[in-house]
Design a protein around this motif. Structure first.
Motif, PDB file in Angstrom:
ATOM      1  N   LEU A 226      31.105-108.938 151.543  1.00  0.00           N
ATOM      2  CA  LEU A 226      30.179-109.315 150.477  1.00  0.00           C
ATOM      3  C   LEU A 226      28.976-110.012 151.085  1.00  0.00           C
ATOM      4  N   LEU A 227      27.786-109.688 150.597  1.00  0.00           N
ATOM      5  CA  LEU A 227      26.572-110.431 150.910  1.00  0.00           C
ATOM      6  C   LEU A 227      26.106-111.092 149.623  1.00  0.00           C
ATOM      7  N   VAL A 228      25.847-112.389 149.706  1.00  0.00           N
ATOM      8  CA  VAL A 228      25.510-113.192 148.527  1.00  0.00           C
ATOM      9  C   VAL A 228      24.153-113.843 148.758  1.00  0.00           C
ATOM     10  N   ASP A 229      23.224-113.626 147.822  1.00  0.00           N
ATOM     11  CA  ASP A 229      21.871-114.156 147.963  1.00  0.00           C
ATOM     12  C   ASP A 229      21.537-115.006 146.737  1.00  0.00           C
ATOM     13  N   PRO A 320      36.011 -96.529 158.459  1.00  0.00           N
ATOM     14  CA  PRO A 320      36.031 -96.307 159.918  1.00  0.00           C
ATOM     15  C   PRO A 320      34.667 -95.850 160.428  1.00  0.00           C
ATOM     16  N   LEU A 321      33.735 -96.780 160.455  1.00  0.00           N
ATOM     17  CA  LEU A 321      32.386 -96.508 160.936  1.00  0.00           C
ATOM     18  C   LEU A 321      31.876 -97.745 161.649  1.00  0.00           C
ATOM     19  N   PRO A 322      30.775 -97.649 162.389  1.00  0.00           N
ATOM     20  CA  PRO A 322      30.257 -98.815 163.107  1.00  0.00           C
ATOM     21  C   PRO A 322      30.004 -99.984 162.162  1.00  0.00           C
ATOM     22  N   THR A 323      30.240-101.197 162.646  1.00  0.00           N
ATOM     23  CA  THR A 323      30.058-102.376 161.790  1.00  0.00           C
ATOM     24  C   THR A 323      28.632-102.493 161.287  1.00  0.00           C
ATOM     25  N   ARG A 324      27.660-101.990 162.052  1.00  0.00           N
ATOM     26  CA  ARG A 324      26.273-102.039 161.604  1.00  0.00           C
ATOM     27  C   ARG A 324      26.100-101.266 160.300  1.00  0.00           C
ATOM     28  N   GLN A 325      26.792-100.139 160.170  1.00  0.00           N
ATOM     29  CA  GLN A 325      26.685 -99.352 158.950  1.00  0.00           C
ATOM     30  C   GLN A 325      27.369-100.039 157.779  1.00  0.00           C
ATOM     31  N   LEU A 326      28.470-100.760 158.051  1.00  0.00           N
ATOM     32  CA  LEU A 326      29.125-101.510 156.986  1.00  0.00           C
ATOM     33  C   LEU A 326      28.173-102.584 156.449  1.00  0.00           C
ATOM     34  N   THR A 327      27.500-103.283 157.347  1.00  0.00           N
ATOM     35  CA  THR A 327      26.533-104.298 156.917  1.00  0.00           C
ATOM     36  C   THR A 327      25.388-103.653 156.146  1.00  0.00           C
ATOM     37  N   GLU A 328      24.940-102.487 156.587  1.00  0.00           N
ATOM     38  CA  GLU A 328      23.852-101.801 155.889  1.00  0.00           C
ATOM     39  C   GLU A 328      24.279-101.396 154.479  1.00  0.00           C
ATOM     40  N   ARG A 329      25.521-100.983 154.310  1.00  0.00           N
ATOM     41  CA  ARG A 329      26.007-100.618 152.978  1.00  0.00           C
ATOM     42  C   ARG A 329      26.017-101.835 152.051  1.00  0.00           C
ATOM     43  N   ALA A 330      26.544-102.963 152.552  1.00  0.00           N
ATOM     44  CA  ALA A 330      26.547-104.170 151.732  1.00  0.00           C
ATOM     45  C   ALA A 330      25.129-104.622 151.434  1.00  0.00           C
ATOM     46  N   ASP A 331      24.221-104.465 152.384  1.00  0.00           N
ATOM     47  CA  ASP A 331      22.833-104.856 152.178  1.00  0.00           C
ATOM     48  C   ASP A 331      22.158-103.945 151.148  1.00  0.00           C
ATOM     49  N   GLU A 332      22.478-102.660 151.163  1.00  0.00           N
ATOM     50  CA  GLU A 332      21.942-101.751 150.154  1.00  0.00           C
ATOM     51  C   GLU A 332      22.428-102.143 148.764  1.00  0.00           C
ATOM     52  N   ALA A 333      23.718-102.510 148.663  1.00  0.00           N
ATOM     53  CA  ALA A 333      24.261-102.937 147.376  1.00  0.00           C
ATOM     54  C   ALA A 333      23.599-104.226 146.907  1.00  0.00           C
ATOM     55  N   LEU A 334      23.337-105.151 147.826  1.00  0.00           N
ATOM     56  CA  LEU A 334      22.650-106.389 147.467  1.00  0.00           C
ATOM     57  C   LEU A 334      21.232-106.101 147.001  1.00  0.00           C
ATOM     58  N   TYR A 335      20.551-105.200 147.685  1.00  0.00           N
ATOM     59  CA  TYR A 335      19.188-104.810 147.289  1.00  0.00           C
ATOM     60  C   TYR A 335      19.192-104.251 145.864  1.00  0.00           C
ATOM     61  N   ALA A 336      20.173-103.407 145.554  1.00  0.00           N
ATOM     62  CA  ALA A 336      20.261-102.836 144.212  1.00  0.00           C
ATOM     63  C   ALA A 336      20.531-103.922 143.176  1.00  0.00           C
ATOM     64  N   ALA A 337      21.376-104.915 143.523  1.00  0.00           N
ATOM     65  CA  ALA A 337      21.664-105.998 142.588  1.00  0.00           C
ATOM     66  C   ALA A 337      20.422-106.827 142.299  1.00  0.00           C
ATOM     67  N   LYS A 338      19.636-107.122 143.326  1.00  0.00           N
ATOM     68  CA  LYS A 338      18.449-107.945 143.131  1.00  0.00           C
ATOM     69  C   LYS A 338      17.370-107.177 142.367  1.00  0.00           C
ATOM     70  N   HIS A 339      17.201-105.910 142.681  1.00  0.00           N
ATOM     71  CA  HIS A 339      16.158-105.128 142.017  1.00  0.00           C
ATOM     72  C   HIS A 339      16.637-104.551 140.686  1.00  0.00           C
ATOM     73  N   GLY A 340      17.894-104.733 140.372  1.00  0.00           N
ATOM     74  CA  GLY A 340      18.400-104.315 139.072  1.00  0.00           C
ATOM     75  C   GLY A 340      18.412-105.441 138.059  1.00  0.00           C
ATOM     76  N   GLY A 341      17.871-106.602 138.427  1.00  0.00           N
ATOM     77  CA  GLY A 341      17.795-107.695 137.476  1.00  0.00           C
ATOM     78  C   GLY A 341      18.384-109.001 137.972  1.00  0.00           C
TER      79      GLY A 341
END
Length: 369
Positions: A226-229, A320-341
């Motif tokens: 989880l990424l929390v902003d 089962p993918l590089p940890t960088r991609q896992l962080t990018e996925r969580a960051d994309e979800a955070l971006y959607a949460a912030k820009h969704g309201g």
């Protein structure tokens, strides 16, 4: 007297050498008090006591003295009387096998040392940089060692000949040998503190980015990120000042630790952004934990400002993918949460009902994963 002094001096040198080796049985701080490492450490101290008995100083036929009580006393002091007795048993068994009149003084002496050490261990913190200040307690521990010589035939002569040298040798051996171990403890404690400081955010006391990167690499099936902003955090600094902003960060950090499960861990990811690694989440566990974190922050007024704040949360399950991609996925979800309201949870690959939906705002489109 000279042969006795020479043999005791050799035993003293052997004791110091053995303690130098024994120091390597302590490899981390705090010291483990159970498990295989602890068992092997006790076995090493038992072996050291037995080796000292193999090279004694001869007082009379059947009567020998040595410094076997020093490692036994140390174990008793650090780990308790039961551990001290277990370490002493092999030595006591070998001494019984050797036999001789001195047996009737040897066993009571060693048991007496364990008893006295047990009584003093709560009042004798000998391990530390100021170890040398504990020398009166060290003397007290070994005063009883050798006293039973008085009960043997010609006990007074035996006592006069051996006891003073034995007491001095025991005290010198303990101060030297335990001093070696004390320095080891001190080094391990400092190393642990430095390692903790290097991996801890000083403001929030959460794990810092370095700790997060290490734990991220250790994630596996069933884990999630989880990424929390904090929403509109800049307004807090602009309105209430940076000191209040720091206090808000500390309060949010405490909430994340409180609302997480015991096996989860929160981190200061950077600025006003936090990360939480969830362990063994199943089913909709990722969504439920993320939503609980969001609602807890939204429902708690910040003491520093007297106002309620909200957070946006983005999550991604381990794959089962590089940890960088896992962080990018969580960051994309955070971006959607912030820009969704803002004030909502988004998980990579699905769309979750959130505060935005409750307030009648149009739902953002789901992330595809």
């Amino acid at each position: 007297m000279i042969p006795l002094l020479r043999e005791l001096f050799f035993n003293l040198c052997l004791l110091i050498s053995l303690h130098y080796v024994l120091r390597f049985t302590f490899r981390s701080w705090p010291i483990a008090r159970r498990g295989w490492s602890h068992t092997l450490r006790l076995a090493a101290f038992a072996a050291a006591a037995l080796i000292l008995l193999l090279f004694p100083a001869h007082v009379a036929p059947g009567v020998v003295v040595d410094l076997r009580a020093v490692p036994v006393a140390f174990v008793t002091l650090q780990f308790g009387p039961l551990a001290g007795l277990l370490v002493a048993l092999p030595t006591m068994g070998y001494r019984v096998w050797l036999g001789g009149i001195g047996l009737y003084a040897a066993l009571p002496s060693l048991l007496g040392v364990i008893l006295v050490t047990s009584l003093l261990r709560r009042h004798l913190p000998v391990m530390g940089p100021l170890f040398w200040r504990s020398w009166p307690g060290v003397i007290a521990i070994f005063l009883i060692n050798g006293l039973p010589l008085l009960a043997l035939p010609d006990g007074l002569d035996l006592f006069t000949q051996a006891y003073p040298l034995l007491l001095v040798s025991n005290v010198l051996g303990a101060l030297a040998g335990w001093g070696i171990l004390s320095e080891r403890f001190h080094m391990l404690r400092l190393t642990s503190q430095w390692r903790s400081a290097a991996l801890t955010d000083p403001l929030t006391t959460l794990g810092n980015r370095r700790q997060f990167d290490q734990d991220l690499d250790a994630m596996g099936p069933g884990d999630a990120l989880l990424l929390v902003d904090i929403d509109h955090f800049k307004r807090v600094n602009d309105t209430f000042g940076h000191r209040a902003g720091d206090e808000v960060l500390q309060e949010v950090a405490r909430l994340l630790e409180r609302e997480g499960r015991g096996r989860d861990r929160a981190y200061r990811y950077g600025g006003e952004e936090f990360a939480v690694i969830l362990r063994d989440v199943t089913g909709d566990g990722l969504s439920r934990v993320a939503e609980r974190l969001r609602t807890s922050v939204a429902a708690t007024p910040m003491r520093a400002t007297g106002q309620h704040l909200t957070v946006s949360v983005g999550g991604a399950a381990w794959a089962p993918l590089p940890t960088r991609q896992l962080t990018e996925r969580a960051d994309e979800a955070l971006y959607a949460a912030k820009h969704g309201g803002r004030n909502q949870v988004r998980v990579w690959g699905i769309w979750l009902p959130s505060r935005a939906q409750e307030t009648g705002q149009p739902p953002p489109s789901p992330l595809q994963g």
